[in-house]
Design an enzyme around this catalytic site. Sequence first.
Site, PDB file in Angstrom:
ATOM      1  N   HIS B 145       0.803  -1.059   0.190  1.00  0.00           N
ATOM      2  CA  HIS B 145      -0.067   0.218  -0.057  1.00  0.00           C
ATOM      3  C   HIS B 145       0.260   1.067   0.537  1.00  0.00           C
ATOM      4  CE1 HIS B 145      -1.742  -3.340   2.091  1.00  0.00           C
ATOM      5  NE2 HIS B 145      -3.058  -3.391   0.806  1.00  0.00           N
ATOM      6  N   GLY B 146       2.582   0.825  -0.643  1.00  0.00           N
ATOM      7  CA  GLY B 146       3.559   2.269  -0.558  1.00  0.00           C
ATOM      8  C   GLY B 146       3.718   3.029   0.874  1.00  0.00           C
TER       9      GLY B 146
END
Lengths: 416, 180
Positions: B145-146
């Site tokens: 999810h970065g």
Amino acid sequence: MSKSKFKNPVVKWIDHRLPVFSFMDHELNHYPTPKNLNYFWNFGSLAGFALVTMIITGIVLSMNYTAHVDYAFDSVERIMRDVNHGWLIRYIHMNGASFFFIVVYIHIFRGLYYGSYKAPRELLWILGVLILLLMMATAFMGYVLPWGQMSFWGATVITNLFSAIPLVGESIVTWLWGGFSVDNSTLNRFFSLHFVLPFVIVGVVILHLVALHRFGSNNPIGIDVRGTQDTIPFSPYYTIKDLFGLSVFLSFFAAAVFFFPNFMGHPDNYIEANPMVTPAHIVPEWYFLPFYAILRAVPDKLGGVLFMFGAIVVLFILPWLDRSPVRSSQFRPIFKIFFWILFLDCILLGYLGAMPAEGIYVILSRIATAYYFFHFLILFPLLPYIEKTKPLPISISEPILGGGSTASAFAMREKK
Amino acid sequence: MSKNSKSKNNNEGKRDFLIISTYAMAGIGAASVAWPLIDQMNPAADTLALASTEVDLSSLEEGQAITVTWRGKPVFVRHRTPEEIKLAKEVSLDEMRHPETDEERVPNEKFIVLVGVCTHLGCVPLGQKSGDIKGQYGGWFCPCHGSHYDHSGRIRKGPAPTNLEVPSYKFLSDNIIKIG
């Protein structure tokens, strides 16, 4: 009437759409039950309790068990040593199987003594025998899972029984094993079946209860309920009696779990399975011993297997073998004597099943086996022609109330 | 009459006491039976016995990283370069979501030890291998999810709520650490 049955508005709302509360109220609360049941009528609910205990502990054990020939034995030892309370859960499950059979065998002998299998309860009885068969299959496969020496050789011997079937026997055994000996495939499928069969048993138990509630329980004098004066509501009378019986049962059960957990087991099953060496003396679990004795009594492979399964088959057809219209042994003086002979015969068969198959034990096994089949196939159908039964009471209330005018008056009133 | 109603009240009180105490005993019994069945799902003794791991760092060159297993989870150990140490120490804490100084997180400034599990939803961040994406802050980057982590394993950008966890560990000698 049904509108005001429940005070709780949520219960009322649900029950109007899904009448589960009415059902439970009807079957567990008001359910009219003969007022003269003795403590032998506790064993049905005890069997239900044992089944639930086995399912709950079994699900928990399966969370920690590995069904693989290389890991099964170690995973069971890990349950005993490392898993939190694992020893307790496994000992409950292990002894639970034995106590389940004790309770169910008493339940069956109760049915035999009081004629509970007779019309209109034939299907109730047959479903019960089906439960016994399913229990045996489940217990046998469960005993294989720890993968000890007795597990392995028990599995080998019992699966080899099917090789006695002419022509297709060998193919069936190969199919059961999923190979050419009891091995990993066998263990995996036994685990799968051992997990699922108890839920099949639950299904048959529900049918057993539906059949039971159709006509209600039989009772010690074996005559039909003639009206409300012969019954009391199930709750609180029999719920309390069942709970009291349960606490007595649990005292024995807890004593076994905590003080003699391995009394009914076999020490060889704490040795890991070795396909190269058979233990010197292999025996099945105690609850199979009478059937094992019958198997060994017959000096022919196919014959032994047929007689062993026949010992169960005669139970299925028992409602039609027994021609006597009188249910309870209390009014059948000759049958009563033979009942106890049959009981001792089964105990003797159990003892002989545990003894080595040689000398006097073989001869006694043959006599005991012969008696077992004589009892079911000859005595049951023919005895009613000879036996003079005692007069039956007019009603369930009569023997309790001393047979005075009150009871007769009740009976008279009911007849009108 | 009044005597009767009084004795009736007494009996009702007795009955209530009996009912409540019976239910209480049944409740205690049920709970004590349920506990072993619940507790068996907690880590077993052999699982707890595997709760520590020793790691030899002598062959770990500057700029290199290794991943070891501790309690079934990856633990990142990176030998930081002087520039990385400088960057980790000099950055202002004001811009951080979970402000912690590098000194609080790294007892021996050369070696950083982190539980390699993103604090967002448990993925393993990239950045251990030389070709990995290391994110905008040069530390680790979680591809799920970065989330971007810096040279001290602190969350700088992305959804993760807290910095990468520092496991409890100690140096047994200059080059050997014991995790757990």
